[in-house]
Scaffold this motif. Structure first.
Motif, mmCIF file in Angstrom:
data_model
loop_
_atom_site.group_PDB
_atom_site.id
_atom_site.type_symbol
_atom_site.label_atom_id
_atom_site.label_comp_id
_atom_site.label_asym_id
_atom_site.label_seq_id
_atom_site.Cartn_x
_atom_site.Cartn_y
_atom_site.Cartn_z
ATOM 1 N N TRP A 259 72.056 68.091 13.411
ATOM 2 C CA TRP A 259 72.481 66.699 13.305
ATOM 3 C C TRP A 259 71.480 65.917 12.456
ATOM 4 N N SER A 260 71.983 64.867 11.824
ATOM 5 C CA SER A 260 71.139 64.000 11.010
ATOM 6 C C SER A 260 70.263 63.140 11.914
ATOM 7 N N PRO A 261 69.304 62.411 11.337
ATOM 8 C CA PRO A 261 68.541 61.452 12.144
ATOM 9 C C PRO A 261 69.467 60.382 12.731
ATOM 10 N N TRP A 262 69.034 59.807 13.846
ATOM 11 C CA TRP A 262 69.824 58.770 14.511
ATOM 12 C C TRP A 262 69.783 57.469 13.709
ATOM 13 N N SER A 263 70.858 56.716 13.818
ATOM 14 C CA SER A 263 70.906 55.392 13.203
ATOM 15 C C SER A 263 69.958 54.452 13.948
ATOM 16 N N VAL A 264 69.717 53.298 13.345
ATOM 17 C CA VAL A 264 68.920 52.273 14.026
ATOM 18 C C VAL A 264 69.724 51.789 15.237
ATOM 19 N N PRO A 265 69.169 51.864 16.459
ATOM 20 C CA PRO A 265 69.934 51.444 17.642
ATOM 21 C C PRO A 265 70.354 49.982 17.543
ATOM 22 N N GLN A 266 71.588 49.718 17.971
ATOM 23 C CA GLN A 266 72.125 48.362 18.009
ATOM 24 C C GLN A 266 72.397 47.977 19.460
ATOM 25 N N ILE A 267 72.135 46.711 19.777
ATOM 26 C CA ILE A 267 72.330 46.224 21.149
ATOM 27 C C ILE A 267 73.631 45.438 21.213
ATOM 28 N N GLY A 268 74.448 45.734 22.215
ATOM 29 C CA GLY A 268 75.705 45.023 22.412
ATOM 30 C C GLY A 268 75.975 44.821 23.883
ATOM 31 N N HIS A 269 76.837 43.870 24.186
ATOM 32 C CA HIS A 269 77.257 43.637 25.563
ATOM 33 C C HIS A 269 78.639 42.991 25.557
ATOM 34 N N SER A 270 79.262 42.962 26.695
ATOM 35 C CA SER A 270 80.574 42.342 26.826
ATOM 36 C C SER A 270 80.511 41.253 27.878
ATOM 37 N N THR A 271 80.997 40.083 27.517
ATOM 38 C CA THR A 271 81.062 38.963 28.473
ATOM 39 C C THR A 271 82.439 38.880 29.126
ATOM 40 N N LEU A 272 83.352 39.780 28.712
ATOM 41 C CA LEU A 272 84.730 39.714 29.191
ATOM 42 C C LEU A 272 84.879 40.468 30.512
ATOM 43 N N VAL A 273 85.629 39.864 31.423
ATOM 44 C CA VAL A 273 85.855 40.483 32.729
ATOM 45 C C VAL A 273 86.696 41.745 32.557
ATOM 46 N N PRO A 274 86.321 42.859 33.152
ATOM 47 C CA PRO A 274 87.106 44.092 32.999
ATOM 48 C C PRO A 274 88.512 43.933 33.566
ATOM 49 N N HIS A 275 89.475 44.572 32.882
ATOM 50 C CA HIS A 275 90.838 44.601 33.397
ATOM 51 C C HIS A 275 90.912 45.602 34.548
ATOM 52 N N GLU A 276 91.580 45.190 35.639
ATOM 53 C CA GLU A 276 91.717 46.068 36.797
ATOM 54 C C GLU A 276 93.133 45.975 37.354
ATOM 55 N N TRP A 277 93.618 47.138 37.830
ATOM 56 C CA TRP A 277 94.903 47.157 38.522
ATOM 57 C C TRP A 277 94.709 46.715 39.970
ATOM 58 N N THR A 278 95.769 46.258 40.592
ATOM 59 C CA THR A 278 95.716 45.839 41.992
ATOM 60 C C THR A 278 95.534 47.062 42.891
ATOM 61 N N THR A 279 94.595 46.985 43.807
ATOM 62 C CA THR A 279 94.318 48.100 44.718
ATOM 63 C C THR A 279 95.280 48.097 45.900
ATOM 64 N N GLY A 280 95.341 49.226 46.575
ATOM 65 C CA GLY A 280 96.132 49.333 47.793
ATOM 66 C C GLY A 280 97.628 49.407 47.572
ATOM 67 N N PHE A 281 98.053 49.673 46.328
ATOM 68 C CA PHE A 281 99.490 49.738 46.049
ATOM 69 C C PHE A 281 99.979 51.145 46.337
ATOM 70 N N GLU A 282 101.038 51.257 47.104
ATOM 71 C CA GLU A 282 101.485 52.544 47.625
ATOM 72 C C GLU A 282 101.887 53.531 46.540
ATOM 73 N N GLY A 283 102.502 53.070 45.464
ATOM 74 C CA GLY A 283 103.055 53.983 44.478
ATOM 75 C C GLY A 283 102.065 54.488 43.446
ATOM 76 N N TYR A 284 100.809 54.003 43.464
ATOM 77 C CA TYR A 284 99.866 54.351 42.404
ATOM 78 C C TYR A 284 98.497 54.674 42.987
ATOM 79 N N SER A 285 97.832 55.650 42.371
ATOM 80 C CA SER A 285 96.447 55.979 42.695
ATOM 81 C C SER A 285 95.575 55.484 41.547
ATOM 82 N N LEU A 286 94.432 54.854 41.893
ATOM 83 C CA LEU A 286 93.576 54.239 40.885
ATOM 84 C C LEU A 286 92.256 54.984 40.746
ATOM 85 N N SER A 287 91.640 54.862 39.558
ATOM 86 C CA SER A 287 90.304 55.417 39.328
ATOM 87 C C SER A 287 89.262 54.544 40.016
#
Length: 442
Positions: A259-287
């Motif tokens: 592999w080549s040398p690594w790129s210069v590391p870049q710093i990032g973050h997300s201010t957005l709330v993660p999307h989530e499915w509703t828990t406890g729903f009978e027809g679906y299993s969630l991660s």
């Protein structure tokens, strides 16, 4: 006269204030550039120090490994010498013992014969008879075979000094020092619960076969692989909101293993709330992070909604179908203004969606334009923007208009979605009538 002087003074003061503000802005910009210059100097010095350490460590390890290999080879060759010597010298040693025994026997026989010859007449006959009998039992004409020198091994070592030239050529070509990596991170785009990382080649002479992307929390000391492949863009999921992460990328040249040398590391973050499915729903299993929903074997067929209206107009909402089950015309993936229980599909009022067969529905009505059918690995995106606010003169009853773009499999449809009230944020949802469907949202 005084009025003119006061006016001039005011103008001078105003000009002075403007100059002060300009000087302050100039100073801030210079300070910012000075900080950037210092960071650039620090990067050069730190990377040079790190490169020196890597080179020293690598060549010290190489020297130790080469020395170990040479010692192991020497031991192997010496063992071969010992084996040949032991195997070929043993028959000669056995022959030597046989000859020495024959010499001793012959010397004894000679002494006994001389005594018999020199003895008296009476004794002589008996001794001569005994001597002759003993001599007949000894095969005096049988001699052991002694090999010629040309027939026995003569050990030697064949050492080709050309290996030094071969090794020297490889050593002189081993390792390179690059002033900059051949790939660099180009852009970091925040997503709900993730960050899209885009990178590009900066060395025109470098032909990339694969790219390798790593990330870590800034508080961690360990990078981990998240992508290896030929694409120049990847979304890193499982990103905690408002936490800084470092990203770096490298490449493997065409036909190369390293592999080549690594790129210069870049710093990032997300201010957005993660999307989530509703828990406890009978027809679906969630991660564990509740961003993946799997339609299970339950008979429940209601719509699975998001836990909150986390989709903000102006953003891109993405669904990725990980696995597929048996399709049904009532299947739906889309967004809605509010949760409405009791429906088995988003093909209803106050919602827009796409069915697994590619049909598009707006407020329950099927559109003429259709997208390709959803398959395993398909990505469906929704881009929604507000068009007008307030009352509109139309016959469709809506007073709030959103422009919706749905894309799937390199095709898209664009339409206006009319709602009864303003909606800055929306719910998302899905419904599948048969098990096996798995959908990731981000």
């Amino acid at each position: 006269m005084r009025g003119t002087m006061e006016l001039e003074q005011e103008l001078l003061l105003q000009e002075a204030r403007e100059n002060v503000e300009a000087a302050q802005s100039y100073r801030r910009e210079l300070s910012h550039r000075l900080q950037g210059l210092r960071e650039a100097q620090r990067q050069i010095k730190d990377s040079a120090t790190q490169t020196r350490d890597v080179l020293k460590q690598h060549f010290n390890d190489l020297k130790g490994t080469l020395g170990k290999l040479l010692c192991e080879r020497l031991v192997t060759l010496l063992q071969e010498v010992d084996t040949i010597e032991q195997e070929t010298i043993k028959p000669l040693d056995d022959c030597q013992k046989l000859i020495e025994h024959g010499v001793n026997t012959a010397e004894d026989l000679v002494r006994e014969g001389e005594i018999a010859i020199l003895g008296g007449i009476e004794e002589q006959n008996e001794k001569l008879w005994s001597f002759t009998k003993k001599a007949s039992h000894i095969q005096l004409d049988s001699l052991p075979e002694v090999p010629l020198l040309v027939d026995v091994p003569c050990l030697s070592a064949q050492l080709d000094d050309s290996i030094l030239n071969i090794v020297k050529d490889h050593i002189f070509k081993h390792g390179t020092v690059a002033s900059r990596p051949p790939v660099q991170i180009e852009e970091l785009i925040e997503k709900p619960g993730g960050i899209i990382v885009r990178w590009c080649k900066v060395d025109d002479d470098f032909t990339a076969q694969d790219y390798r992307l790593q990330f870590r929390k800034c508080s961690s000391n360990h990078f981990e692989d998240v992508y290896i492949g030929s694409e120049t863009e990847f979304i890193v999921l499982h990103i905690d909101p408002n936490v800084d992460y470092q990203f770096r990328v490298c490449a493997r040249g065409d036909g190369r293993q390293e592999w080549s040398p690594w790129s210069v590391p870049q710093i990032g973050h997300s201010t957005l709330v993660p999307h989530e499915w509703t828990t406890g729903f009978e027809g679906y299993s969630l991660s564990s992070r509740r961003n993946i929903a799997l339609r299970n074997d339950s008979e429940s067929s209601d719509v699975l909604y998001s836990s909150a209206p986390t989709y903000i107009c102006g953003q891109t909402l993405t669904f990725r179908v990980e696995t597929v089950g048996q399709p049904d015309r009532r299947d739906s993936i889309g967004v809605c203004a509010e949760k409405q229980n009791g429906y088995d599909s988003l093909q209803r009022d106050q919602a827009v969606c796409i069915s697994t067969n590619g049909a598009v529905f707006v407020n329950g009505k099927e559109m003429t334009n259709q997208l390709p059918a959803v398959t395993s690995g398909s990505t469906v995106t929704f881009d929604i923007e507000a068009v007008t606010l307030g009352t509109t003169n139309n016959n469709e009853g809506g007073n709030f208009k959103l422009r919706v773009t749905i894309s799937s499999n390199n095709r898209e449809v664009v339409f206006d979605w009319l709602l009864d009230q303003s909606c800055g944020s929306l719910y998302f949802g899905c419904s599948f009538f048969y098990p096996g469907w798995k959908v990731l949202v981000f």
